[in-house]
Design an enzyme around this catalytic site. Structure first.
Site, PDB file in Angstrom:
ATOM      1  N   LYS A  92       0.806  -1.196   0.000  1.00  0.00           N
ATOM      2  CA  LYS A  92       0.000   0.000   0.000  1.00  0.00           C
ATOM      3  C   LYS A  92       0.851   1.263   0.000  1.00  0.00           C
ATOM      4  CE  LYS A  92      -2.912  -2.274   3.302  1.00  0.00           C
ATOM      5  NZ  LYS A  92      -3.397  -2.184   4.694  1.00  0.00           N
ATOM      6  N   GLU A  99       7.731   2.430  -5.819  1.00  0.00           N
ATOM      7  CA  GLU A  99       7.883   1.935  -4.459  1.00  0.00           C
ATOM      8  C   GLU A  99       7.988   3.129  -3.513  1.00  0.00           C
ATOM      9  OE1 GLU A  99       7.743  -0.237  -2.203  1.00  0.00           O
ATOM     10  OE2 GLU A  99       9.575  -1.416  -1.967  1.00  0.00           O
ATOM     11  N   ILE A 118       9.643   3.163  -0.403  1.00  0.00           N
ATOM     12  CA  ILE A 118      10.968   3.271   0.205  1.00  0.00           C
ATOM     13  C   ILE A 118      11.762   1.995  -0.026  1.00  0.00           C
ATOM     14  CG2 ILE A 118      10.069   2.517   2.479  1.00  0.00           C
ATOM     15  CD1 ILE A 118      12.078   4.542   3.742  1.00  0.00           C
ATOM     16  N   VAL A 119      13.034   2.151  -0.338  1.00  0.00           N
ATOM     17  CA  VAL A 119      13.929   0.995  -0.461  1.00  0.00           C
ATOM     18  C   VAL A 119      14.706   0.896   0.843  1.00  0.00           C
ATOM     19  CG1 VAL A 119      15.711  -0.148  -1.823  1.00  0.00           C
ATOM     20  CG2 VAL A 119      14.179   1.501  -2.919  1.00  0.00           C
ATOM     21  N   ASP A 120      14.468  -0.183   1.558  1.00  0.00           N
ATOM     22  CA  ASP A 120      15.099  -0.402   2.865  1.00  0.00           C
ATOM     23  C   ASP A 120      16.119  -1.531   2.702  1.00  0.00           C
ATOM     24  OD1 ASP A 120      15.635  -0.446   5.585  1.00  0.00           O
ATOM     25  OD2 ASP A 120      13.722  -1.302   6.166  1.00  0.00           O
ATOM     26  N   LYS A 144      17.113   4.291   1.340  1.00  0.00           N
ATOM     27  CA  LYS A 144      17.965   4.317   2.543  1.00  0.00           C
ATOM     28  C   LYS A 144      19.404   3.884   2.262  1.00  0.00           C
ATOM     29  CE  LYS A 144      14.514   3.687   6.228  1.00  0.00           C
ATOM     30  NZ  LYS A 144      13.936   2.706   7.172  1.00  0.00           N
TER      31      LYS A 144
HETATM   32  P1  IMP Z   1      12.513  -3.765   2.142  1.00  0.00           P
HETATM   33  O1  IMP Z   1      11.999  -5.025   1.526  1.00  0.00           O
HETATM   34  O2  IMP Z   1      13.260  -4.005   3.412  1.00  0.00           O
HETATM   35  O3  IMP Z   1      13.301  -2.875   1.186  1.00  0.00           O
HETATM   36  O4  IMP Z   1      11.271  -2.922   2.641  1.00  0.00           O
HETATM   37  C1  IMP Z   1      10.262  -2.630   1.768  1.00  0.00           C
HETATM   38  C2  IMP Z   1       8.994  -2.161   2.427  1.00  0.00           C
HETATM   39  O5  IMP Z   1       9.087  -2.084   3.844  1.00  0.00           O
HETATM   40  C3  IMP Z   1       8.675  -0.769   1.967  1.00  0.00           C
HETATM   41  O6  IMP Z   1       7.969  -0.798   0.759  1.00  0.00           O
HETATM   42  C4  IMP Z   1       7.867  -0.251   3.109  1.00  0.00           C
HETATM   43  O7  IMP Z   1       6.507  -0.617   2.965  1.00  0.00           O
HETATM   44  C5  IMP Z   1       8.457  -0.935   4.315  1.00  0.00           C
HETATM   45  N1  IMP Z   1       9.443  -0.044   4.958  1.00  0.00           N
HETATM   46  C6  IMP Z   1      10.785  -0.086   4.913  1.00  0.00           C
HETATM   47  N2  IMP Z   1      11.347   0.906   5.603  1.00  0.00           N
HETATM   48  C7  IMP Z   1      10.314   1.626   6.118  1.00  0.00           C
HETATM   49  C8  IMP Z   1      10.233   2.813   6.915  1.00  0.00           C
HETATM   50  O8  IMP Z   1      11.221   3.456   7.321  1.00  0.00           O
HETATM   51  N3  IMP Z   1       8.967   3.228   7.222  1.00  0.00           N
HETATM   52  C9  IMP Z   1       7.842   2.594   6.810  1.00  0.00           C
HETATM   53  N4  IMP Z   1       7.877   1.492   6.042  1.00  0.00           N
HETATM   54  C10 IMP Z   1       9.102   1.017   5.700  1.00  0.00           C
END
Ligand code: IMP
Ligand code: MG
Length: 184
Positions: A53, A109, A111-113, A141
């Site tokens: 979402k 997307e 955010i890329v975490d 990030k």
């Molecule tokens: P990843 O797979 O770790 O890159 O994270 C992807 C998803 O995790 C993002 O699309 C967000 O929905 C959520 N996410 C990652 N970091 C944050 C943050 O700092 N705040 C809120 N949601 C996050």
């Protein structure tokens, strides 16, 4: 202005610490991204694919700044529970019904975490034989150890803290905030 403490206490017990990207800053950057995307796709069919979402507000602002024909569809992936730590478990809950073959796909997307969600989506979408596949992320990030595909379009480099607002949630709260803020 930060919402009052009283209204925040009702939303999951976490409070906002500071505004990291305000409304005007986001709007300016989204306008620029729209222009970058417009010139990046001089021909062909463009399908803007929002990862739900988290991307819903960003995507709706972004597509209104892209001045060329396009289609919109969504993917629903779930990777996080009610926590701020990535579970690494990425599940696909909704698969786009729009034909992907032969189209330019722009995956949007929030955010890329860790990059786990994107890596999973990229391999999945590549199997559908699009004409091209690129990523547009509002926030990056720069934490990911391995990204299958580095986002071609990035709104902002983000601090390595948990962020909410402008679509981003903490346990489904805070998505509606018009700015991006950090949590206490
Ligand atoms: P990843 O797979 O770790 O890159 O994270 C992807 C998803 O995790 C993002 O699309 C967000 O929905 C959520 N996410 C990652 N970091 C944050 C943050 O700092 N705040 C809120 N949601 C996050
Ligand atoms: Mg989330």
């Amino acid at each position: 202005m930060l919402p009052s403490t009283a209204s925040l206490k009702q939303t999951g017990g976490r409070e906002l610490k500071r505004i990291v990207f305000d409304e005007q800053t986001i709007a300016r950057r989204v306008r620029e991204l729209g222009q970058e995307i417009t010139v990046a796709y001089p021909d062909g069919e463009l399908l803007v694919l929002g990862l739900l979402k988290g991307s819903f507000i960003f995507l709706s602002d972004l597509v209104r700044r892209i001045e060329r024909p396009l289609q919109v569809d969504f993917l629903v992936a779930a990777s996080y529970g009610a926590d701020t730590i990535s579970s690494g478990n990425v599940r696909l809950l909704y698969d786009p019904e729009t034909e992907l073959r032969g189209k330019h796909i722009l995956l949007v997307e929030d955010i890329v975490d860790t990059g786990k969600t994107l890596n999973r989506m990229v391999s999945l979408l590549r199997e559908r034989a699009p004409r091209s596949l690129e990523i547009c992320a509002l926030l990056h990030k720069h934490l990911a150890q391995h990204l299958e595909l580095e986002p071609a379009f990035v709104g902002f480099d983000a601090p390595r803290v948990f962020l909410v607002g402008y679509g981003l949630d903490h346990a489904e709260n805070f998505r509606h905030l018009p700015y991006v803020a950090s949590l206490t």
